[in-house]
Motif scaffolding. Structure first.
Motif, PDB file in Angstrom:
ATOM      1  N   GLY A 129      -2.235  -7.193  -2.015  1.00 43.80           N
ATOM      2  CA  GLY A 129      -3.293  -6.900  -1.180  1.00 43.80           C
ATOM      3  C   GLY A 129      -4.435  -6.717  -1.951  1.00 43.80           C
ATOM      4  O   GLY A 129      -4.428  -6.964  -3.150  1.00 43.80           O
ATOM      5  N   ILE A 130      -5.599  -6.067  -1.242  1.00 43.23           N
ATOM      6  CA  ILE A 130      -6.707  -5.947  -1.819  1.00 43.23           C
ATOM      7  C   ILE A 130      -7.098  -4.557  -2.515  1.00 43.23           C
ATOM      8  O   ILE A 130      -7.332  -4.450  -3.704  1.00 43.23           O
ATOM      9  N   GLY A 131      -6.936  -3.475  -1.861  1.00 40.60           N
ATOM     10  CA  GLY A 131      -7.192  -2.128  -2.267  1.00 40.60           C
ATOM     11  C   GLY A 131      -6.339  -1.512  -3.419  1.00 40.60           C
ATOM     12  O   GLY A 131      -5.219  -1.916  -3.341  1.00 40.60           O
ATOM     13  N   HIS A 139      -3.811   0.304  10.380  1.00 36.35           N
ATOM     14  CA  HIS A 139      -4.206  -0.021   9.112  1.00 36.35           C
ATOM     15  C   HIS A 139      -3.462  -1.590   9.139  1.00 36.35           C
ATOM     16  O   HIS A 139      -2.406  -1.780   8.388  1.00 36.35           O
ATOM     17  N   THR A 173      -5.908 -12.459   1.785  1.00 37.39           N
ATOM     18  CA  THR A 173      -6.151 -11.835   3.183  1.00 37.39           C
ATOM     19  C   THR A 173      -7.683 -11.556   3.637  1.00 37.39           C
ATOM     20  O   THR A 173      -7.849 -10.764   4.497  1.00 37.39           O
ATOM     21  N   ARG A 177      -0.066  -5.627  -7.016  1.00 34.89           N
ATOM     22  CA  ARG A 177      -0.569  -5.298  -5.665  1.00 34.89           C
ATOM     23  C   ARG A 177      -0.588  -6.495  -4.797  1.00 34.89           C
ATOM     24  O   ARG A 177      -1.590  -7.344  -4.999  1.00 34.89           O
ATOM     25  N   ARG A 181     -11.618   0.890   4.818  1.00 34.99           N
ATOM     26  CA  ARG A 181     -10.822   2.335   4.425  1.00 34.99           C
ATOM     27  C   ARG A 181     -11.382   3.390   5.222  1.00 34.99           C
ATOM     28  O   ARG A 181     -12.463   3.705   5.504  1.00 34.99           O
ATOM     29  N   ALA A 195      -4.456  -6.643   7.227  1.00 35.14           N
ATOM     30  CA  ALA A 195      -3.878  -7.701   6.352  1.00 35.14           C
ATOM     31  C   ALA A 195      -2.461  -8.250   6.801  1.00 35.14           C
ATOM     32  O   ALA A 195      -1.886  -9.003   6.394  1.00 35.14           O
ATOM     33  N   SER A 214       0.768  -1.108  -0.025  1.00 34.99           N
ATOM     34  CA  SER A 214       0.071  -0.023  -0.005  1.00 34.99           C
ATOM     35  C   SER A 214       0.645   1.445   0.064  1.00 34.99           C
ATOM     36  O   SER A 214       0.242   2.243  -0.287  1.00 34.99           O
TER      37      SER A 214
HETATM   38  C1  MLT Z   1      -5.641  -4.176   1.374  1.00 35.91           C
HETATM   39  O1  MLT Z   1      -6.365  -3.662   0.890  1.00 35.91           O
HETATM   40  O2  MLT Z   1      -5.128  -5.318   1.039  1.00 35.91           O
HETATM   41  C2  MLT Z   1      -5.524  -3.806   2.912  1.00 35.91           C
HETATM   42  O3  MLT Z   1      -6.160  -2.809   3.228  1.00 35.91           O
HETATM   43  C3  MLT Z   1      -3.920  -3.846   3.285  1.00 35.91           C
HETATM   44  C4  MLT Z   1      -3.284  -2.872   2.950  1.00 35.91           C
HETATM   45  O4  MLT Z   1      -3.356  -2.114   1.891  1.00 35.91           O
HETATM   46  O5  MLT Z   1      -2.111  -2.457   3.673  1.00 35.91           O
END
Ligand code: MLT
Length: 304
Positions: free
Chosen positions: A71-73, A277, A96, A69, A227, A280, A49
């Motif tokens: 992660g997800i976002g 934050h 995650t 990426r 978020r 994950a 991130s």
């Molecule tokens: C994600 O989007 O995977 C989580 O919020 C983890 C992050 O971005 O640190």
């Protein structure tokens, strides 16, 4: 092929990339503002991130074909620009899911049983037993705003605890037998615990605001592991001060690291608990994300 990894991922992910014969630059210690000077050489960039694949970094990445990426976002990637330039963006949506759902559940227990207050009062040498009568989760209603992958994982865990679950999602059906799918306002009015699991978009910004909170039960608990910015922090502060909201657990903030007055004010309240934050951030989750992002990048580079 050349791959630059600008946020640390699991060693196993790095090993996979190297095994393919790619030249891998483990560049997570390089200050982010220096990345535009070196990124131009690389075919793929692997991020979590912290790196923002936007603006001058994306401009400078002349050879870039793949963004991975872990992660997800994807709010740290300029998806529109990437699409215009034919750059493929891959994330790790499944790595995650339970990781984040477990933090939301941990927060629910911690709020219900005042775990943080128990610790802080003990540390001060106080025996605050009488102030620490809590609540049980069993028999209560969990409201899930954004019942996709993570929301559904949380729903299954909470169902096993004897909770009733109501949920909504912006698009599509909720494929989870234990969730009663309803409109967002019904989620607000029914929830004893309200957990958010949706991305930050213009549509979801401040989805939890003064009006939404007014619809909720008195004494509701709010949990946000999704978020920052989906909650209007000032409205939440006022609602906790007035007693309308019994407590909140926040892993994400309107600005990160925490810097806004609205976030700082929330952190002064005893019935707000928080974390930086870490949704994950488990050993297992990070290993899965590192491996899956490497596999995705390899898959895309092989197509070239
Ligand atoms: C994600 O989007 O995977 C989580 O919020 C983890 C992050 O971005 O640190």
């Amino acid at each position: 092929m050349k791959v630059i990894v600008t946020d640390k991922i699991a060693d196993k992910g790095i090993e996979l990339l190297k095994k393919e014969g790619y030249e891998v630059n483990e560049a997570w210690d390089i200050p982010k503002d220096e990345l535009p000077k070196i990124v131009g050489d690389y075919d793929a960039i692997v991020i979590r991130s912290a790196t923002k694949v936007k603006g001058n970094l994306l401009e400078a990445a002349k050879n870039l074909k793949v963004v991975g990426r872990a992660g997800i976002g994807l709010d740290n990637v300029d998806l529109k620009k990437c699409e215009e330039r034919g750059i493929t963006v891959r994330n790790t949506p499944n790595a995650t899911t339970d990781t984040v759902a477990e933090l939301a559940l941990a927060f629910m227990f911690a709020l219900a049983r005042k775990v943080v207050k128990g610790t802080t009062t003990l540390r001060k040498g106080e025996w605050a037993k009488k102030q620490l009568k809590g609540l049980e989760l069993g028999g209560k209603t969990l409201g899930i705003v954004g019942c996709g992958r993570i929301g559904s994982a949380l729903a299954r865990k909470c169902h096993a605890l004897g909770m009733k679950i109501v949920g909504c999602r912006r698009r599509g059906e909720i494929n989870e037998a234990c969730v009663d799918q309803c409109e967002i306002n019904d989620v607000f009015t029914n929830a004893d615990y309200l957990s958010l699991h949706l991305p930050l978009t213009p549509e979801t910004k401040h989805i939890i605001n003064k009006d939404a909170i007014a619809k909720m039960k008195d004494g509701v608990f709010i949990i946000n592991c999704a978020r920052g910015g989906t909650i209007d922090e000032n409205a939440l502060y006022e609602a906790i001060k007035s007693g309308k909201v019994a407590g909140a657990a926040l892993d994400v903030w309107e600005k990160e690291p925490v810097e806004l007055e609205s976030s700082k004010k929330l952190l002064e309240l005893e019935n707000v608990i928080g974390s930086p934050h870490i949704g994950a951030m488990t050993a297992e989750g990070q290993e899965r994300a590192g491996i899956q992002v490497a596999e995705a990048v390899i898959e895309e580079l092989k197509k070239l």
